[in-house]
Scaffold this active site. Structure first.
Site, PDB file in Angstrom:
ATOM      1  N   LYS A  46       0.819  -1.189   0.000  1.00  0.00           N
ATOM      2  CA  LYS A  46       0.000   0.000   0.000  1.00  0.00           C
ATOM      3  C   LYS A  46       0.866   1.257   0.000  1.00  0.00           C
ATOM      4  CE  LYS A  46      -3.188  -2.434   3.071  1.00  0.00           C
ATOM      5  NZ  LYS A  46      -3.518  -2.592   4.503  1.00  0.00           N
ATOM      6  N   GLU A 102       7.445   2.636  -6.500  1.00  0.00           N
ATOM      7  CA  GLU A 102       7.648   2.130  -5.137  1.00  0.00           C
ATOM      8  C   GLU A 102       7.825   3.277  -4.152  1.00  0.00           C
ATOM      9  OE1 GLU A 102       7.474   0.058  -2.920  1.00  0.00           O
ATOM     10  OE2 GLU A 102       8.642  -1.756  -3.196  1.00  0.00           O
ATOM     11  N   ASP A 106      14.554  -0.774   0.591  1.00  0.00           N
ATOM     12  CA  ASP A 106      15.394  -0.993   1.772  1.00  0.00           C
ATOM     13  C   ASP A 106      16.496  -1.975   1.385  1.00  0.00           C
ATOM     14  OD1 ASP A 106      16.475  -1.377   4.239  1.00  0.00           O
ATOM     15  OD2 ASP A 106      14.631  -2.000   5.233  1.00  0.00           O
ATOM     16  N   VAL A 156      11.150   4.835   8.354  1.00  0.00           N
ATOM     17  CA  VAL A 156      10.394   6.049   8.079  1.00  0.00           C
ATOM     18  C   VAL A 156       8.909   5.744   7.895  1.00  0.00           C
ATOM     19  CG1 VAL A 156      12.360   7.247   7.082  1.00  0.00           C
ATOM     20  CG2 VAL A 156      10.885   5.880   5.598  1.00  0.00           C
ATOM     21  N   ASP A 162       4.003   3.060   6.391  1.00  0.00           N
ATOM     22  CA  ASP A 162       3.382   2.782   7.676  1.00  0.00           C
ATOM     23  C   ASP A 162       4.330   2.175   8.691  1.00  0.00           C
ATOM     24  OD1 ASP A 162       3.598   0.160   6.365  1.00  0.00           O
ATOM     25  OD2 ASP A 162       2.414  -0.552   8.061  1.00  0.00           O
TER      26      ASP A 162
HETATM   27  P1  IMP Z   1      12.923  -4.305   0.835  1.00  0.00           P
HETATM   28  O1  IMP Z   1      12.485  -5.598   0.215  1.00  0.00           O
HETATM   29  O2  IMP Z   1      13.849  -4.551   1.998  1.00  0.00           O
HETATM   30  O3  IMP Z   1      13.538  -3.355  -0.172  1.00  0.00           O
HETATM   31  O4  IMP Z   1      11.639  -3.613   1.471  1.00  0.00           O
HETATM   32  C1  IMP Z   1      10.575  -3.353   0.657  1.00  0.00           C
HETATM   33  C2  IMP Z   1       9.344  -2.797   1.320  1.00  0.00           C
HETATM   34  O5  IMP Z   1       9.397  -2.759   2.745  1.00  0.00           O
HETATM   35  C3  IMP Z   1       9.133  -1.356   0.925  1.00  0.00           C
HETATM   36  O6  IMP Z   1       8.550  -1.250  -0.340  1.00  0.00           O
HETATM   37  C4  IMP Z   1       8.235  -0.858   2.026  1.00  0.00           C
HETATM   38  O7  IMP Z   1       6.896  -1.153   1.734  1.00  0.00           O
HETATM   39  C5  IMP Z   1       8.732  -1.612   3.238  1.00  0.00           C
HETATM   40  N1  IMP Z   1       9.688  -0.758   3.975  1.00  0.00           N
HETATM   41  C6  IMP Z   1      11.042  -0.794   3.933  1.00  0.00           C
HETATM   42  N2  IMP Z   1      11.585   0.157   4.713  1.00  0.00           N
HETATM   43  C7  IMP Z   1      10.522   0.827   5.250  1.00  0.00           C
HETATM   44  C8  IMP Z   1      10.417   1.958   6.154  1.00  0.00           C
HETATM   45  O8  IMP Z   1      11.413   2.563   6.599  1.00  0.00           O
HETATM   46  N3  IMP Z   1       9.172   2.346   6.470  1.00  0.00           N
HETATM   47  C9  IMP Z   1       8.038   1.738   5.995  1.00  0.00           C
HETATM   48  N4  IMP Z   1       8.087   0.690   5.155  1.00  0.00           N
HETATM   49  C10 IMP Z   1       9.325   0.234   4.786  1.00  0.00           C
HETATM   50 MG    MG Z   2       6.593  -0.706  -0.882  1.00  0.00          MG
END
Ligand code: IMP
Ligand code: MG
Length: 179
Positions: A46, A102, A106, A156, A162
């Site tokens: 979302k 996106e 992260d 964040v 969220d």
């Molecule tokens: P990744 O697979 O580690 O890149 O994380 C992907 C998803 O995790 C992002 O698209 C966000 O929806 C969620 N996410 C990662 N870091 C944060 C944050 O700091 N705050 C909120 N959601 C996060």
């Molecule tokens: Mg996301």
């Protein structure tokens, strides 16, 4: 309505004005790059709701918008690397110019998986736009065409993002107090 920042928010990282300014700049780039093309925006639910709403309204002409919901996180705030499709696209990607929208990269694991999965559907092109990027995604060399802001390794919230489903409605992006 109260304009105070909630107690769990440590500090405002990006103000409403900063976000508006940067989203406009990114939209101008997208407009230039896709001039005359039929563009399909794919938002990741979302978190991408705000960036999608604001970005798409600054794009020229008509674009199509579709959504995917994926789950990458197990419990807590760390990426598990295991991605599950909760809601797939309604649109056939065959021959389409696709731009994934996106909120934040992260580890980049979710995106890496998503790109592989969507690439298999034979789009004419597939690029990524992310509002925020954290250091680990840079280290993992996730290939992103448009980045709004490179940020530190804070958790964040706000502007779509969220913590336990809260704070998505904030007009700014704030860093959460260390848990
Ligand atoms: P990744 O697979 O580690 O890149 O994380 C992907 C998803 O995790 C992002 O698209 C966000 O929806 C969620 N996410 C990662 N870091 C944060 C944050 O700091 N705050 C909120 N959601 C996060
Ligand atoms: Mg996301």
């Amino acid at each position: 309505m109260s304009t105070e920042t909630p107690a769990e928010i440590d500090r405002v990282l990006l103000s409403e004005e900063q976000l508006k300014q940067r989203v406009s700049e990114m939209a101008a780039q997208v407009n230039a790059d896709y001039a005359g093309e039929d563009l399909l925006l794919v938002g990741v639910l979302k978190g991408a709701m705000m960036i999608m709403a604001d970005l798409s309204r600054e794009l020229d002409g008509s674009v199509e918008i579709d959504w995917m919901a994926v789950s990458s996180y197990g419990a807590g705030n760390t990426s598990s690397g295991v991605v599950r499709i909760l809601k797939d696209l309604d649109t056939n990607l065959d021959g389409r110019h696709v731009l994934i929208v996106e909120d934040v990269l992260d580890s980049g694991l979710t995106l890496r998986w998503l790109v592989r999965s969507l690439q298999a559907r034979q789009p004419a092109s597939l690029e990524i736009l992310t509002l925020l990027r954290k250091p680990e995604a840079v280290r993992n060399k996730v290939d992103v065409r448009y980045v709004g802001f490179d940020i530190e390794n804070d958790f964040v919230v706000g502007y779509g993002m969220d913590h336990n489903q809260h704070y998505r409605n904030l007009r700014y992006i704030g860093a959460l107090k260390p848990l």
